[in-house]
Design an enzyme around this catalytic site. Structure first.
Site, PDB file in Angstrom:
ATOM      1  N   GLU A 262     -10.408 -12.041  12.672  1.00  0.00           N
ATOM      2  CA  GLU A 262     -10.927 -12.330  11.332  1.00  0.00           C
ATOM      3  C   GLU A 262     -10.631 -13.779  10.934  1.00  0.00           C
ATOM      4  O   GLU A 262     -11.485 -14.488  10.400  1.00  0.00           O
ATOM      5  CB  GLU A 262     -10.315 -11.361  10.309  1.00  0.00           C
ATOM      6  CG  GLU A 262     -10.848  -9.949  10.492  1.00  0.00           C
ATOM      7  CD  GLU A 262     -10.307  -8.931   9.498  1.00  0.00           C
ATOM      8  OE1 GLU A 262     -10.931  -7.887   9.341  1.00  0.00           O
ATOM      9  OE2 GLU A 262      -9.258  -9.197   8.877  1.00  0.00           O
TER      10      GLU A 262
ATOM     11  N   PHE B 167       0.823  -1.213   0.000  1.00  0.00           N
ATOM     12  CA  PHE B 167       0.000   0.000   0.000  1.00  0.00           C
ATOM     13  C   PHE B 167       0.860   1.268   0.000  1.00  0.00           C
ATOM     14  O   PHE B 167       0.582   2.218  -0.722  1.00  0.00           O
ATOM     15  CB  PHE B 167      -0.908   0.025   1.233  1.00  0.00           C
ATOM     16  CG  PHE B 167      -2.013  -0.981   1.170  1.00  0.00           C
ATOM     17  CD1 PHE B 167      -2.988  -0.889   0.183  1.00  0.00           C
ATOM     18  CD2 PHE B 167      -2.105  -2.009   2.093  1.00  0.00           C
ATOM     19  CE1 PHE B 167      -4.020  -1.809   0.122  1.00  0.00           C
ATOM     20  CE2 PHE B 167      -3.141  -2.935   2.038  1.00  0.00           C
ATOM     21  CZ  PHE B 167      -4.092  -2.839   1.056  1.00  0.00           C
TER      22      PHE B 167
END
Lengths: 436, 436
Positions: A173, A17
């Protein structure tokens, strides 16, 4: 191969990113940009856990770097592994032996897992930082079921116990996705096996999950995971990891053949090779504009960098910080070329969101505007929507959306393939991994 | 682990077209079926070349075996590699050392490449029989471009020359897909490189491409490939293969770092381990009902079997033969259980079709009904349609269709990922590979 063109050359190490956004931000700057990465693709790390739990194909969360810059004419790409930086010669040195000259350097190599010196993590743990690691974990999990299907004793010895260490967003998650795989998908794959014996144990050292979140979100995450069958153990620290069991701090022995390490990360080892001061978590200390004290022509951004808020709190190692830092250094570089000084970096915290499992997420948005919190189905939808928007590549978006819609309505996951070749465990984590 | 249930146990080795159809055909038979495969998925081999040329993701052409049999309660699956058969004990022996008892055996392990004793093929050639091989080839092709992008001399030394040996359907499909990748997709990925220097050479020993097809189809295939830039060389035999060049039979040296071997296959080495007579191409000789002379309780089907037409022409090693043979042995097994004899196998030839590239295919259908031939866009559409129908897995169909539609309109291919880890070449082909 030093470029002798008239325009200054900016070398960006890492196509995560941070690196991608730095290169994109230099779109209109009078520079030549070279992005270097060991892979020819960007890995969308926030969805790696879905590759590991058979929800998405590996190709869905990767996008080739050259395609990202198809229309940006001042960017070139080089596939290679950076070993060190020769500051004198202003060269980046690759593992292949080639040297690449730069006028300005942006280092964004990311983070690697941190084992905190706990014995056995390096040899036996699974981490989720790369596509190969995600495929290796998925293959390993499915192999445990294949084995137990014809060797029921495997389940007696912890073969179907999956331990996750770390109750942060990654661990939560992973736990939610894994328990759904065990509960909803695999029973019909293994009619010969009592799949209900499989279990997910989530070990967290602190007394709550999702520590950076507010109390309501923490409690919600814990409630949802417990209700779905995750064995959440708070205040549980790991002391040793072995191939077929884990020893907890109190001496308890937990039989498991699968330890997923989500307990923490540290800066990429390239940070040490820079020869510049490191701070907490082996992250590189940077100035307020994200450049280095000793080498003002170089910037370190993303998970590798130890940047702080004005109140001196270190910024978290999350995608939003990396994205904003990438854009920031692009602006600083452009400003310097105009003879201006770069502004200090200020993180605009958009909030945070985590998915806990099907139809259950938590979102805590716009903290500076008073904060907006929602959970449950709405939090889950918001998460899906935002990740679709950020996922690079049109076709990846189409595929991911189709897979999610399909999974949602059928409880099926099509990517249940054992795709790695069985190799010594050690080989799985060599890349980007080191003892601290 | 001999199953002591009252129902006879049918063991099926191999989850290719033949094995899957045999197991499916036993749906209503009073037997327990165990399917064994070294992978936990079925590989849709006809589309592997699209994985190798970045058109499809690996996951799109694979489908987990357990999912295929989700609703068929008399089938179980075992992941494992079969080493040999102990006829005395009626056991299949796995590489893991386990023995699996059977009452009836169906061997459908497929084919492996055949190097015809040509030196270097085993060490340097790429083949397209497994998902790993397809990913390895794609990664290798893209690596040549990554290298040439910063080392232009690589192109001078054949780094961008891709040689395909064998002008049958596999070679033709590969050549068409590869030349489109070079021509339409990669130039915008590599603006720093003169991609027009890349070329595809298709070497065929005979004087025509697509030998099993009619003359019009052969000529059409050759015309289309030449027009799209493939260097088609007929009457060209390979004498030696090296890492960076190939020597042709006449002594000509062709510089290339990529040799794709589509020149022929032979029966899987498991055929030799059966200890029963082999025929042409190391294929196992079978009786008219596809069982073995020495072991009537065992059948060999698919690419491994040397079955013949009534006029003694050996049947081709294609998916349609494998599918029909799978269904046939299921009927024979069911008949025997009722005390009846099995009928001889009769191949119902539906015709053949090959894709030559975008919008260009040839189809020769229903040869027994006089024959229906069409080529061009219609042939291409027919091919796409039939492959979508046969591709197992709903989501694979959706993904493949989306990818094809996307590729067709954008000329883009999203799966341009270098996903293998660089390993010694030899390792790529060890599985299912042997010198003859």
């Amino acid at each position: 191969v030093t470029d002798t063109a008239a325009r200054p050359r900016v070398v960006v190490i890492g196509a995560g990113f941070a690196g991608l956004n730095a290169a994109k931000g230099l779109r209109n700057a009078p520079v030549d940009v070279l992005v270097i990465d060991q892979h020819n693709y960007h890995t969308f790390q926030p969805l790696l856990y879905q590759v590991a739990t058979a929800g998405l194909d590996a190709g869905d969360v990767a996008h080739q770097v050259r395609d990202v810059f198809r229309r940006q004419r001042n960017v070139r790409f080089r596939m290679g592994r950076v070993e060190r930086v020769d500051w004198e010669a202003r060269e980046v040195l690759l593992a292949s032996g080639d040297g690449i000259g730069f006028d300005c350097l942006v280092v964004a190599a990311g983070a690697v897992y941190h084992d905190f010196g706990i014995p056995g993590v390096f040899d036996h743990g699974f981490v989720l930082k790369s596509l190969h690691e995600a495929i290796a974990l998925r293959s390993h999990v499915l192999r445990q079921f294949e084995r137990a299907a014809h060797d029921p004793a495997h389940a007696d010895h912890g073969g179907l116990t999956f331990a996750i260490v770390g109750g942060g967003p990654t661990g939560v998650e992973m736990a939610g996705a894994l328990v759904e795989l065990l509960d909803r998908v695999l029973p019909s794959d293994y009619p010969e096996l009592d799949v209900s014996r499989a279990r997910v144990v989530l070990l967290e050292m602190a007394e709550a999950l999702l520590l950076p979140y507010g109390e309501r979100s923490r409690a919600y995450a814990e409630r949802v995971l417990r209700r779905r069958g995750v064995d959440v153990r708070l205040g549980a620290a790991v002391a040793e990891v072995h191939a077929d069991h884990v020893v907890l701090a109190g001496g308890e022995r937990l039989a498991t053949h699968t330890l997923i390490w989500a307990a923490g990360v540290r800066g990429h080892p390239l940070g040490e090779a820079l020869g510049t001061p490191l701070g907490r978590g082996a992250r590189v200390q940077v100035r307020s504009d994200l450049s280095l004290e000793d080498h003002p022509e170089a910037f370190v951004i993303g998970d590798m960098a130890l940047a702080s808020d004005p109140d001196r709190t270190p910024l978290p190692q999350v995608a939003q910080v990396a994205i904003q830092q990438g854009r920031h250094v692009a602006r600083v570089i452009a400003a310097r070329l105009r003879g201006e000084a770069g502004a200090p970096f200020r993180y605009q915290d958009p909030g945070q969101m985590a998915i806990i499992g099907r139809s259950a997420g938590v979102a805590e948005l716009a903290p500076r505007l008073g904060g907006l919190r929602f959970g449950g189905f709405l939090g889950w939808l918001a998460w899906l929507f935002l990740h679709l928007i950020y996922l690079p590549g049109h076709q990846n978006r189409v595929n991911a959306f189709a897979s999610w819609a399909y999974n949602f309505f059928t409880y099926d996951r099509h990517a249940r393939l054992i795709l790695d070749e069985e190799r010594p465990r050690r080989a799985r984590m060599t890349r980007g991994t080191m003892r601290s």
